[in-house]
Design an enzyme around this catalytic site. Structure first.
Site, PDB file in Angstrom:
ATOM      1  N   GLU A  37      45.899  40.478  50.780  1.00 18.68           N
ATOM      2  CA  GLU A  37      45.055  39.366  51.546  1.00 18.68           C
ATOM      3  C   GLU A  37      44.618  38.347  50.538  1.00 18.68           C
ATOM      4  OE1 GLU A  37      44.898  38.853  54.792  1.00 18.68           O
ATOM      5  OE2 GLU A  37      42.930  37.622  55.062  1.00 18.68           O
ATOM      6  N   SER A  84      47.965  38.450  31.116  1.00 16.98           N
ATOM      7  CA  SER A  84      48.458  38.989  32.572  1.00 16.98           C
ATOM      8  C   SER A  84      49.890  38.490  32.900  1.00 16.98           C
ATOM      9  CB  SER A  84      47.492  38.572  33.652  1.00 16.98           C
ATOM     10  OG  SER A  84      47.261  37.066  33.331  1.00 16.98           O
ATOM     11  N   LYS A 123      56.000  48.340  37.640  1.00 15.43           N
ATOM     12  CA  LYS A 123      54.732  47.658  37.692  1.00 15.43           C
ATOM     13  C   LYS A 123      53.605  48.632  38.053  1.00 15.43           C
ATOM     14  CE  LYS A 123      51.892  43.583  37.789  1.00 15.43           C
ATOM     15  NZ  LYS A 123      50.650  44.142  38.235  1.00 15.43           N
ATOM     16  N   ARG A 144      40.717  45.795  30.071  1.00 13.55           N
ATOM     17  CA  ARG A 144      41.038  44.513  29.708  1.00 13.55           C
ATOM     18  C   ARG A 144      40.122  43.376  29.779  1.00 13.55           C
ATOM     19  NH1 ARG A 144      43.537  40.925  33.814  1.00 13.55           N
ATOM     20  NH2 ARG A 144      44.674  39.234  32.653  1.00 13.55           N
ATOM     21  N   LYS A 332      61.208  42.019  31.287  1.00 14.64           N
ATOM     22  CA  LYS A 332      60.751  41.568  30.026  1.00 14.64           C
ATOM     23  C   LYS A 332      61.806  41.146  29.321  1.00 14.64           C
ATOM     24  CE  LYS A 332      56.443  44.683  29.929  1.00 14.64           C
ATOM     25  NZ  LYS A 332      55.958  45.661  29.400  1.00 14.64           N
ATOM     26  N   LYS A 356      57.378  41.846  42.871  1.00 17.37           N
ATOM     27  CA  LYS A 356      56.491  42.612  43.779  1.00 17.37           C
ATOM     28  C   LYS A 356      57.354  43.542  44.585  1.00 17.37           C
ATOM     29  CE  LYS A 356      51.823  41.349  43.927  1.00 17.37           C
ATOM     30  NZ  LYS A 356      50.885  42.127  43.723  1.00 17.37           N
ATOM     31  N   CYS A 450      39.287  69.306  75.144  1.00 19.74           N
ATOM     32  CA  CYS A 450      40.594  69.085  74.536  1.00 19.74           C
ATOM     33  C   CYS A 450      41.200  68.101  75.433  1.00 19.74           C
ATOM     34  CB  CYS A 450      41.358  70.426  74.385  1.00 19.74           C
ATOM     35  SG  CYS A 450      43.161  70.161  73.816  1.00 19.74           S
ATOM     36  N   CYS A 468      40.198  72.754  69.506  1.00 20.62           N
ATOM     37  CA  CYS A 468      40.360  73.502  70.748  1.00 20.62           C
ATOM     38  C   CYS A 468      40.213  74.738  70.752  1.00 20.62           C
ATOM     39  CB  CYS A 468      41.853  72.762  71.236  1.00 20.62           C
ATOM     40  SG  CYS A 468      42.382  73.592  72.656  1.00 20.62           S
ATOM     41  N   CYS A 474      47.026  76.060  75.635  1.00 20.35           N
ATOM     42  CA  CYS A 474      47.072  74.518  75.001  1.00 20.35           C
ATOM     43  C   CYS A 474      48.369  74.544  74.737  1.00 20.35           C
ATOM     44  CB  CYS A 474      46.152  74.398  73.958  1.00 20.35           C
ATOM     45  SG  CYS A 474      45.949  72.607  73.566  1.00 20.35           S
TER      46      CYS A 474
HETATM   47  S1  IVH Z   1      53.065  44.193  30.249  1.00 22.81           S
HETATM   48  C1  IVH Z   1      52.673  40.447  28.840  1.00 22.81           C
HETATM   49  N1  IVH Z   1      54.066  46.148  31.853  1.00 22.81           N
HETATM   50  O1  IVH Z   1      49.872  44.292  35.076  1.00 22.81           O
HETATM   51  C2  IVH Z   1      52.535  41.400  29.480  1.00 22.81           C
HETATM   52  N2  IVH Z   1      52.025  45.143  32.491  1.00 22.81           N
HETATM   53  O2  IVH Z   1      49.429  41.241  35.575  1.00 22.81           O
HETATM   54  C3  IVH Z   1      51.170  42.305  29.525  1.00 22.81           C
HETATM   55  N3  IVH Z   1      51.071  46.373  34.576  1.00 22.81           N
HETATM   56  O3  IVH Z   1      47.211  43.891  33.299  1.00 22.81           O
HETATM   57  C4  IVH Z   1      51.565  43.612  30.341  1.00 22.81           C
HETATM   58  N4  IVH Z   1      52.659  47.814  34.708  1.00 22.81           N
HETATM   59  O4  IVH Z   1      47.729  46.115  33.988  1.00 22.81           O
HETATM   60  C5  IVH Z   1      53.070  45.351  31.635  1.00 22.81           C
HETATM   61  N5  IVH Z   1      55.033  47.736  32.773  1.00 22.81           N
HETATM   62  C6  IVH Z   1      54.095  47.045  32.677  1.00 22.81           C
HETATM   63  C7  IVH Z   1      53.005  47.034  33.597  1.00 22.81           C
HETATM   64  C8  IVH Z   1      51.932  46.170  33.469  1.00 22.81           C
HETATM   65  C9  IVH Z   1      51.383  47.363  35.327  1.00 22.81           C
HETATM   66  C10 IVH Z   1      49.875  45.616  34.884  1.00 22.81           C
HETATM   67  C11 IVH Z   1      48.833  45.436  33.852  1.00 22.81           C
HETATM   68  C12 IVH Z   1      48.580  43.894  33.383  1.00 22.81           C
HETATM   69  C13 IVH Z   1      48.849  43.469  34.560  1.00 22.81           C
HETATM   70  C14 IVH Z   1      49.339  42.114  34.533  1.00 22.81           C
END
Ligand code: IVH
Length: 710
Positions: A37, A84, A123, A144, A332, A356, A450, A468, A474
């Site tokens: 949300e 992030s 993630k 962080r 990555k 996601k 009940c 119950c 029952c």
């Molecule tokens: S790498 C440059 N790897 O996601 C990347 N982050 O939105 C630095 N997170 O603050 C983070 N799983 O809390 C990385 N396998 C993963 C991750 C991960 C979860 C979280 C982490 C970060 C956030 C970034």
């Protein structure tokens, strides 16, 4: 949206809602709206601001990255900022294709250039941590925060067993060697042994496993039921983890078991000064593992977009079965050189993306609150919801656990609620949005009767659950009641197992216990997979079960809290069934080992006309047992004595000896303590005999036991 004024008002509304949500999330650890949300509102605001940049006020949540630093914990400045990740919300494979195309474009690769090497990881849905190791020893742990400055959470983090306090391979530096060196050694000047760099910052995610989260909330529910005002449940594992990490009291933090995955590095001694010279992210993960950090076994190398797509799908298929929450996967670029070339936009690297999965929390409305009755008679309030897609499925029901929980969350018909479905855990209402409550709604209360059979509903002292009392009658409890009735220590009806009970009840052949004795050969043999021989065997077993004992019969009724030994004590004390049925709670409590809760349970059971009816019918179909005179245990020769049996007795089996002792008023226990009156030892008696000797408990043989029995 029509007018200019509407747009301005909407943007202000969104800013306020988002700022409020961020405060609840980061400062209070108590989010009110689900992440999905938040993302929707955020994107709506972003779109408005993109169309009309003058709406972009400095206080707009779109102008800020991450959380804020809180009071109470010491601020820590990150030498290497904690970044992030750009989020790809398109949950289809288009998300992976777009990322790969973008990377190739930014690296100015020609279309026929070979595929890019990536690392794909889950993630994790927890919170980011930075762990600083100086000469291989954990020196500081920080959250962080806003990416530049976090909070010092070293004390709480030290309680996490998965986080090494000393890196594997780090040699202990003795006090004398430290003394001989520069008293404030520069962290870059020395070379530590065995590949452990003098300075190492490990970045990773702290999280709570789903089973740990469920167990924590269950403990909290019990504490709340017991009246503990400080106890509270958590809305999701990430929230529970966030609260635990920021606990100032390490003992409290340790109460909430946390776990950790490492996924990257922060500051590191450069190669020229003795640090490792990594070429790829994959090498970094291997090194983290070798230093003793948990690295997800799901992480793998991937070549080009097709591998990323396959990884996204594979992890999606396994998501429900994982022991922890993930909200997507992360891709990555593997080569650290390519990462450097790609660089950053604002705080987000161009070399990584989060792809996601469908959210595990969503908003919906409560259309009704039903009460369901389980196999054991437990009543569970269940919210009937406007259908909502959450955690990958459409959810229409969510448990409210019990009355206490329903009231604590104050869930009402008409409410807008946050629903969570994660893993194979049943969907749950985690919270209500108070602002959206409709006028005239009423607090939930449990029904007094009940909903399935109309029997009285009770809640025992100190217990959170309503039950119950219609046990035998029952319909919700029928299968369980039948299985218990037929079990070995009850009427021991051989052949009446789970599959058959399912068939009999589902096919409406048997509705109540007496129906068992009304089945004929023809209806039985007509059942699926029932041979004539087994049908006859079952009828024989049923016939045989009719001659029983009062104790077995009482146990077979499945009265709550009446186990085998309580049933025996009742039978002995009252002698006759009518004596038990007509006793009030005080009289029942006279029986040894029957406390007020048990007495109340027996009394309520026989107070239900339905249950009396079943008992009468069982007698009518021919169940019988010898009735005796009341024999209050206090008058029996071995009343108040406790025996422990060990080893093989010369003539009696363990069960026979137990029965004789109990008939004489003694208790038979499984373990020796100071309170044991006698240990009866036979051949090959082991540890219990030794313990008896240690404690000075008298040890006797079978002959001496018989003498005591008189
Ligand atoms: S790498 C440059 N790897 O996601 C990347 N982050 O939105 C630095 N997170 O603050 C983070 N799983 O809390 C990385 N396998 C993963 C991750 C991960 C979860 C979280 C982490 C970060 C956030 C970034």
């Amino acid at each position: 949206m029509n007018t200019e004024a509407d747009v301005v008002r909407r943007a202000a509304e969104l800013r306020a809602a988002l700022n409020r949500a961020a405060h609840q999330y980061y400062t209070l650890d108590a989010p009110e709206i689900p992440d999905a949300e938040y993302d929707r509102l955020f994107q709506e605001l972003q779109a408005l601001e993109a169309a009309q940049p003058e709406l972009r006020t400095p206080d707009s949540p779109t102008q800020r990255v991450g959380g804020t630093v809180l009071d109470g914990l010491k601020p820590v400045r990150h030498a290497v900022p904690m970044l992030s990740i750009r989020t790809e919300t398109d949950t289809t494979e288009a998300g992976a294709l777009a990322f790969d195309a973008r990377v190739r474009r930014e690296l100015k690769l020609p279309p026929d250039a070979p595929p890019i090497a990536y690392v794909a990881e889950p993630k994790f849905d927890g919170l980011a941590l930075s762990l600083r190791y100086e000469h291989g020893v954990l020196a500081q742990a920080a959250t962080r925060g806003d990416g530049e400055t976090g909070e010092d959470v070293t004390q709480a983090i030290r309680t996490i067993r998965q986080i090494p306090l000393r890196l594997a391979g780090a040699v202990e530096r003795s006090a004398s060697s430290v003394e001989r060196e520069d008293p404030s050694p520069s962290l870059t000047a020395q070379r530590s042994p065995l590949n452990v760099p003098p300075l190492l910052e490990v970045r990773g995610e702290v999280y709570m496993r789903r089973d740990d989260f469920e167990a924590l909330n269950e403990r909290m529910r019990q504490r709340m039921a017991a009246g503990d005002k400080a106890a509270k449940t958590f809305v999701n594992p990430r929230n529970a983890a966030a609260g635990a990490v920021r606990q100032l009291d390490p003992a409290m933090a340790a109460e909430r078991p946390l776990s950790f995955f490492a996924y990257g590095l922060g500051e590191l001694t450069p190669p020229a000064e003795g640090g490792p010279d990594f070429q790829t992210h994959w090498q970094v993960l291997q090194a983290l593992k070798s230093w003793g950090f948990p690295v997800s076994a799901l992480a793998r190398r991937a070549l080009g977009a097709p591998d990323l797509i396959a990884f996204h799908a594979e992890v999606a298929a396994r998501r429900d079965g994982l022991p922890f929450d993930i909200d997507g996967v992360v891709y990555k670029v593997d080569s650290l050189e390519l990462q450097r070339q790609l660089g950053f936009v604002t705080r987000e690297p161009r070399w990584a993306v989060a792809h996601k999965y469908p959210a595990q929390e969503q908003l919906t409305t409560v259309q009704a609150i039903d009460v369901q009755v389980g196999r054991t008679g437990k009543l569970t309030p269940v919210a009937k919801l406007a259908p909502v897609f959450v955690g990958g499925v459409t959810v229409t029901n969510a448990t409210l656990h019990n009355e206490l929980e329903a009231r604590r969350k104050d869930v009402r018909v008409g409410d807008t609620v946050v629903v969570r479905r994660a893993g194979d855990v049943i969907p749950e209402v985690v919270s209500v949005l108070p602002d959206k409550r409709v006028a005239g709604s009423e607090e939930f209360t449990m029904p007094a009767h009940c909903p399935v059979c109309g029997s009285d509903v009770v809640r025992e002292e100190g217990e959170a659950d309503h039950r119950c009392t219609g046990g035998l009658f029952c319909a919700a409890q029928r299968k369980q009641a039948l299985l218990h009735f037929a079990s070995r220590k009850a009427l021991d009806i051989e052949g009446l197992g789970e599959k058959l009970v399912d068939q009999l009840v589902d096919g409406q052949v048997v509705r109540t216990l007496p129906d068992l004795y009304r089945m004929g050969f023809v209806s039985l043999a007509a059942l699926d997979r029932m041979a004539e021989k087994s049908a006859q065997n079952l009828l024989d077993a049923l016939q045989e079960s009719k001659r029983t004992t009062l104790a077995r019969f009482l146990y077979a009724l499945g009265i709550r809290h009446v186990g085998e030994s309580t049933a025996k004590a009742l039978a002995r004390h009252f002698g006759k069934l009518d004596g038990v049925m007509d006793a009030d709670a005080d009289q029942l409590a006279q029986v040894p080992d029957v406390g007020p809760v048990v007495a109340e349970s027996i009394h309520t059971f026989f107070a239900q006309p339905h249950n009396r009816e079943v008992v009468e019918q069982l007698r009518a179909v021919g169940l019988e047992w010898p009735e005796g005179e009341p024999a209050p245990v206090a008058l029996l020769p071995l009343a108040g004595k406790t025996f422990v049996l060990t080893g093989a007795l010369p003539t009696l089996s363990r069960d026979e000896a137990k029965e004789m002792l109990e008939a004489a008023g003694a208790k038979v226990s499984g373990s020796v303590s100071k309170k044991t009156s006698y240990v009866v030892a036979g051949e090959e008696a082991g540890g219990k005999l030794d313990k008896a000797r240690d404690l000075g408990v008298p040890v006797i043989d079978e002959a001496a036991m018989r003498a005591l029995l008189g």
